[in-house]
Structure formats: C-alpha cells, structure tokens
Design an enzyme around this catalytic site. Structure first.
Site, short mmCIF file in Angstrom:
data_model
loop_
_atom_site.label_atom_id
_atom_site.label_comp_id
_atom_site.label_asym_id
_atom_site.label_seq_id
_atom_site.Cartn_x
_atom_site.Cartn_y
_atom_site.Cartn_z
N PHE A 186 17.60 38.15 14.39
CA PHE A 186 17.92 37.95 15.82
C PHE A 186 17.84 39.24 16.62
CE2 PHE A 186 22.04 39.64 14.53
CZ PHE A 186 22.42 40.35 15.64
N LYS A 198 8.68 32.10 11.63
CA LYS A 198 9.98 31.41 11.65
C LYS A 198 10.97 32.44 12.20
CE LYS A 198 13.62 30.82 10.22
NZ LYS A 198 14.81 31.11 11.07
N GLU A 257 17.03 31.61 14.75
CA GLU A 257 17.44 30.45 15.55
C GLU A 257 18.42 30.84 16.65
OE1 GLU A 257 18.04 31.30 12.45
OE2 GLU A 257 19.54 30.03 11.47
N ARG A 258 18.87 32.14 16.66
CA ARG A 258 19.85 32.53 17.68
C ARG A 258 19.19 32.88 19.00
NH1 ARG A 258 22.72 36.40 13.67
NH2 ARG A 258 23.07 34.89 12.02
N SER A 295 19.18 40.33 6.81
CA SER A 295 20.25 40.97 6.03
C SER A 295 19.84 41.07 4.55
CB SER A 295 21.53 40.15 6.17
OG SER A 295 21.29 38.83 5.75
N CYS A 327 19.15 47.86 13.02
CA CYS A 327 19.10 48.29 11.61
C CYS A 327 18.97 49.80 11.51
CB CYS A 327 17.96 47.60 10.87
SG CYS A 327 16.36 48.21 11.39
N GLU A 386 27.71 46.94 5.89
CA GLU A 386 27.03 47.09 7.19
C GLU A 386 27.87 46.32 8.22
OE1 GLU A 386 23.38 44.80 7.87
OE2 GLU A 386 22.54 46.51 8.91
P1 NAD Z 1 19.87 37.08 8.68
O1 NAD Z 1 19.60 37.54 7.28
O2 NAD Z 1 21.08 36.26 8.93
O3 NAD Z 1 18.63 36.18 9.20
C1 NAD Z 1 17.30 36.63 9.10
C2 NAD Z 1 16.39 35.40 8.98
O4 NAD Z 1 16.70 34.70 7.78
C3 NAD Z 1 16.54 34.42 10.12
O5 NAD Z 1 15.26 33.94 10.48
C4 NAD Z 1 17.40 33.31 9.53
O6 NAD Z 1 17.12 32.03 10.07
C5 NAD Z 1 17.02 33.34 8.05
N1 NAD Z 1 18.15 32.95 7.18
C6 NAD Z 1 19.47 33.13 7.42
N2 NAD Z 1 20.20 32.65 6.39
C7 NAD Z 1 19.32 32.15 5.49
C8 NAD Z 1 19.47 31.54 4.21
N3 NAD Z 1 20.67 31.34 3.65
N4 NAD Z 1 18.36 31.17 3.54
C9 NAD Z 1 17.13 31.37 4.08
N5 NAD Z 1 16.95 31.96 5.30
C10 NAD Z 1 18.01 32.36 5.98
O7 NAD Z 1 19.82 38.37 9.60
P2 NAD Z 1 20.18 38.50 11.14
O8 NAD Z 1 21.66 38.39 11.30
O9 NAD Z 1 19.31 37.63 11.96
O10 NAD Z 1 19.72 40.01 11.43
C11 NAD Z 1 20.53 41.13 11.21
C12 NAD Z 1 20.21 41.80 9.90
O11 NAD Z 1 18.83 42.20 9.87
C13 NAD Z 1 20.99 43.09 9.69
O12 NAD Z 1 21.41 43.15 8.35
C14 NAD Z 1 19.96 44.18 9.99
O13 NAD Z 1 20.22 45.42 9.37
C15 NAD Z 1 18.73 43.56 9.46
N6 NAD Z 1 17.54 44.18 10.02
C16 NAD Z 1 16.78 44.96 9.20
C17 NAD Z 1 15.65 45.59 9.69
C18 NAD Z 1 14.80 46.45 8.78
O14 NAD Z 1 13.66 46.72 9.15
N7 NAD Z 1 15.30 46.85 7.64
C19 NAD Z 1 15.30 45.41 11.03
C20 NAD Z 1 16.09 44.59 11.84
C21 NAD Z 1 17.21 43.97 11.32
#
Ligand code: NAD
Length: 499
Positions: free
Chosen positions: A149, A173, A176-177, A226, A281, A384
């Site tokens: 998101f 994909k 969804e937020r 994450s 991140c 985090e």
């Molecule tokens: P998230 O892991 O909750 O979601 C990321 C994606 O995974 C979304 O598209 C979501 O729909 C999907 N998802 C969520 N739960 C799932 C599940 N149980 N099974 C399958 N798919 C699932 O992350 P977020 O809250 O959207 O984003 C924040 C996180 O992203 C933070 O941890 C941040 O550090 C990380 N991030 C990392 C980078 C990098 O380059 N390392 C860059 C940006 C963000």
C-alpha cells in the site's frame, strides 16, 4: 458507494466474486469506495487474456515498445496532479509526497525507454572454426507483480515498466487499501499505445495472490510487502517453478558519529523518520548516536522539532509534514507498540499518541513519538513499527554502533553521519545491508541503479529496476552456429573442447 473493479484486456471489468474490501479516506476515517476481491476464476481469465496478447507484443520491435514508455512518461506528467490527488485520498500522504511517489516510478519508465539498448545481446565472431556464438535476452511470457500500500504508484511501475518494455504481458495485483492509482496507470499505458491485454490490474487479497502463485502460465513474480508475506510468496512461487524476487520489511539504522554536524543529522532524522508518517521501507526508525554527549545533544535537538511537526490531511497542501496512517488497524498497532515500549522501560521523550485534529477526529492520525534508551532486547527495537516513531539506541563507540544494524534481522537501508572519510568508508565496506547512505538518510538508488535489501528484507537474487529489472523479466538464450559447407568430420563422441 463507488465500486472499484479490475482492468483486464484494456477495459474496466466489474468484480464478480461478490467479495469486496472497504477503501478508506484515512484523513476522515470514512469508507469512500469498495474494491472488488478477485476469485480464482477471475484471475484465471485475466491470465488467459494476458497469455493470448503476449506473443504479438514480444514480436513488436523493442524500439516501438520503448515509444510506448516514452508516451507513458508524457502522460504521467500531464496527469501528475490528478494521480497525486487520487493517491493522497486513499493513502493519506501529503500531495508533494504523493507526487514524489509518482515521479520515482516515472523515472523507471524513463529508464525503460532504453530497452532496445538494454536488451541487446552479445556476439562472438569466430568462437571456433567457422563458428559464431550469440546470446539474446527473451521475455518470459506472462509475469506478475504483487505490491504494497505504501507506494501505490512507484512500486507497480518498478515492476511493470521493465517487464513490459522487455516484451512480457503483466498481471498486477496491487494493494487492496489504495487501488485507484494502479488502475489509472493501466489506463494511461493503453492511451500511450500499449495493446490491450499486456497490462492487467486484478484487485484482490490472499485468494488472488494464491491464484497467481499456483498458476502454471505465470513465469515470474515480483513481490513487495511485509517480510512474512514476502517469505510466503517466495517459497510458494518458487515451489511451482517460478522465478521470484520478494522484498520485505525493514528496520533502518542511522549512526551519528561525534564529529557529525548535529543540525544536519537532526534535520535528516526528522525527514527520514517521520516523512509519510514513517510508512516507508526506507524510513529511518533507529538513531544510533555514538557517545553519551552525542546522544544528549541529539535528543535536545530532536525534541522541539518533533513537537513542532505539522500533521494533517493532504487537503491542507504544503502546510503539512505528514498525514494519517493508512488504516485504523495500523494506527492501533503502532499505538500498541508505543505502549509496549513504555512497559519495556524505554524512555518516551515525545508522546504523539494523543494527537487529535478538529474536524478530523475520526482520521487515523497520530503525532511523532521519540524513544530514548532503547535496547536490543526490546520489541520496539526488533519489530518494524511502520509509524511515526523513532527509537534512539545509545552506543559507546563505533564498533558497538556498527554491530546493531549488522546483527539486526533486516538489511534494507542504513546511513552514517560523519565528517570522517575513513569511518564512512569502513562502514560502507563492512555493513551487511543492501543500501547505504553516507550523510544521506534515505539512500534510495536512482532508476539506473538497482534497489534491494539483504537478509530478511529481500528474497531472490536480483534487485528491482536498473539492469536487474531487465534481467529478472528476461531469460538468456545462447546460439552456437556454423555453416559447414563441404566439412565432413564424422561423428564426435567426446565433449567438444577448444583443442
Ligand atoms: P503486506 O505484506 O500486508 O501486503 C503486500 C501485498 O501482499 C498486498 O498486495 C497484499 O494484498 C498481499 N497480501 C497481504 N496478506 C497476504 C497473505 N496473507 N497472503 C498473500 N498475500 C497477501 O504489506 P503492506 O502493509 O501493504 O506494505 C507494507 C510493508 O511493505 C512494510 O513491511 C514495508 O517495509 C514493506 N515494503 C518493502 C519495500 C522494499 O522494497 N523492501 C518497499 C515498500 C514496502
């Protein structure tokens, strides 16, 4: 209530699963739309569509594909205000920061205009008698991106621009937020001349992700989110034979040496720690001053700056430093971690939990928090937080400071502030972290370099964008050829070598 569906085969498509998720305006706390959550059947249909469109796109010469990226860049600039507004309305970040989100993606689109050059192969004339050898980079077919998101414009573009410029078709994909901007980007790609079916946006949750991971047509998955989900996506995607690169969470440390310019270091920490409410991140979440007097001076400079942070809705324009957190759940989680830090014995120097804004009482706002005397065993150090919370861990000397990011499980970004070249050079050389800043708090590499963390911040062996983006979404084929007019060597039973 506005309904947000999918974008498949060059058109808007309604969701048919009957499942929806609420999309909030984080500044007001109101549900402003509902986004469709795709079923496996909807995902399968999008993948079939992408597979049918891909061969003709791969056969389109790379210069023509690059022209689509060129036009796309123009359209992003034309619609910058509209994109930033839609982004801020769903994410909550300020308008200038939302423009930055679009621009850091646009820069990767610009880099991808160089696709003809980046996709050029290698040729060895006369590799043997009358033998030439050449290598070419070919697209994989249908590939996918699953994005978080916090950068709803930048990260989708980091994924689909190199993939599409390389001749693949793409299933995105997004989170969804905040699903509106990814769909707007797909509309702009069509306007730029991309054939229908090459870029498809399928909204959804775990079911849509699992449908991607288990599908046999999809050849590669790029994920950002994450760490637990990155690990899950990496293992499930690779188990079904896909190429995967999955980037996860972070805990970025900034070391402040006693010789650093304290005003510069404090300003850097304020921007890097609290910008976008800490939902980056590459945010700095741990400050490591070296020596007690450095720590005392830093706390003294940081405290009034944190108390003076301007927090508010994106509609307040340039007058705001950062906005709300993305959801009520995220707000509750961050406040809960602050409470835990207090219980664990860290000193809460600035407490922003009580922040409230007239007219926006239901928004997901909180003020900046500052912890001092944080130690390695505390949950607030290990986890985090992803909110406007900065932890100060005091170190006695450089080696003790260096050991903190070195032994942390995350390895995304880090920085050192010093005037001493030897120390900076030693730090850059020894640190086991993917992106390093020297007097630069958020060292996000530009589009023509590559972005990626180490340890539990990145799974897979290629980074995002730069030359790695093209390598990830293509595979190498090497051809050995000869035209043996009149040669009659007979059968060769041992392995050919250059005798
Ligand atoms: P998230 O892991 O909750 O979601 C990321 C994606 O995974 C979304 O598209 C979501 O729909 C999907 N998802 C969520 N739960 C799932 C599940 N149980 N099974 C399958 N798919 C699932 O992350 P977020 O809250 O959207 O984003 C924040 C996180 O992203 C933070 O941890 C941040 O550090 C990380 N991030 C990392 C980078 C990098 O380059 N390392 C860059 C940006 C963000």
């Amino acid at each position: 209530m506005q309904k947000i569906g999918h974008f498949i085969g060059g058109k808007h498509v309604d969701g048919t699963s009957g499942r929806f998720a609420d999309v909030y305006n984080p500044a007001t706390g109101e549900v402003q739309a509902q986004v469709a959550l795709a079923s496996q059947a909807e995902m399968d249909a999008a993948i079939a569509n992408a597979a049918a469109a891909q061969p003709a796109w791969a056969a389109t010469n790379p210069q023509r594909r690059a022209r689509v990226m060129m036009k796309f860049v123009d359209l992003l600039n034309r619609d910058m205000d509209k994109l930033a507004e839609a982004l801020s309305r769903e994410h909550g970040k300020t308008l200038p920061d939302a423009k930055g989100d679009v621009i850091r993606g646009l820069e990767v689109a610009e880099f991808c205009i160089g696709a003809p050059h980046l996709l050029k192969g290698e040729f060895s004339e006369g590799a043997g008698p009358g033998i030439d050898m050449y290598s070419m980079r070919q697209p994989l077919g249908v590939v996918a991106g699953i994005t978080p998101f916090n950068f709803p414009a930048m990260i989708p573009m980091w994924k689909f621009c190199p993939a599409i410029a390389s001749g693949n078709s793409f299933i995105l994909k997004p989170s969804e937020r905040d699903p509106s901007v990814p769909i707007m980007l797909a509309e702009l790609m069509i306007e730029a001349g991309l054939p229908a079916g090459i870029l498809n946006v399928v909204n959804g949750d775990k079911s849509a992700v699992d449908a991607i991971l288990d599908d046999e047509t999809i050849q590669a998955v790029g994920f950002v989110g994450s760490t637990p989900i990155a690990q899950y996506v990496y293992s499930r995607a690779t188990a079904s034979g896909k190429r995967a690169q999955c980037f996860g969470g972070a805990k970025n440390h900034m070391i402040i040496m006693p010789d650093a310019d304290m005003d510069q270091a404090a300003d850097a920490l304020i921007g890097a720690g609290y910008g976008a409410a800490g939902e980056r991140c590459m945010a700095v979440s741990v400050a490591v001053p070296v020596g007690e007097s450095t720590a005392d001076a830093l706390i003294e400079k940081l405290t009034p700056k944190i108390e003076a942070l301007k927090i508010g809705p994106y509609t307040a324009g340039n007058d705001v430093d950062f906005g709300p957190l993305v959801t009520r759940e995220a707000l509750g989680r961050v406040k809960g971690l602050v409470e835990q830090g207090v219980k664990e014995g860290a000193k809460l120097v600035v407490d922003g939990r009580g922040f409230s804004m007239q007219g926006y009482e239901d928004g997901f706002f909180m003020g900046g928090c500052l912890f001092d005397n944080v130690t390695k065993d505390m949950e607030i150090y290990k986890t985090e937080i992803f909110g406007p919370v900065l932890s100060v861990v005091r170190a006695r000397d450089y080696e003790e400071a260096l050991d903190l990011p070195m032994s942390h499980e995350y390895g995304n970004g880090t920085a050192i502030f010093t005037r001493d070249g030897d120390t900076a050079r030693d730090f850059a050389s020894r640190i086991n972290i993917g992106m390093v800043g020297i007097n630069v708090p958020i060292p996000v590499p530009l589009a023509y370099h590559t972005f990626g963390g180490w340890k539990k911040s990145g799974f897979g062996d290629l980074n995002q964008h730069g030359s790695d983006g093209f390598k990830f979404y293509t595979r190498t084929k090497t051809v050995t050829s000869r035209w043996p007019s009149g040669l009659k060597d007979g059968a060769e039973f041992s392995i050919p070598t250059m005798k």
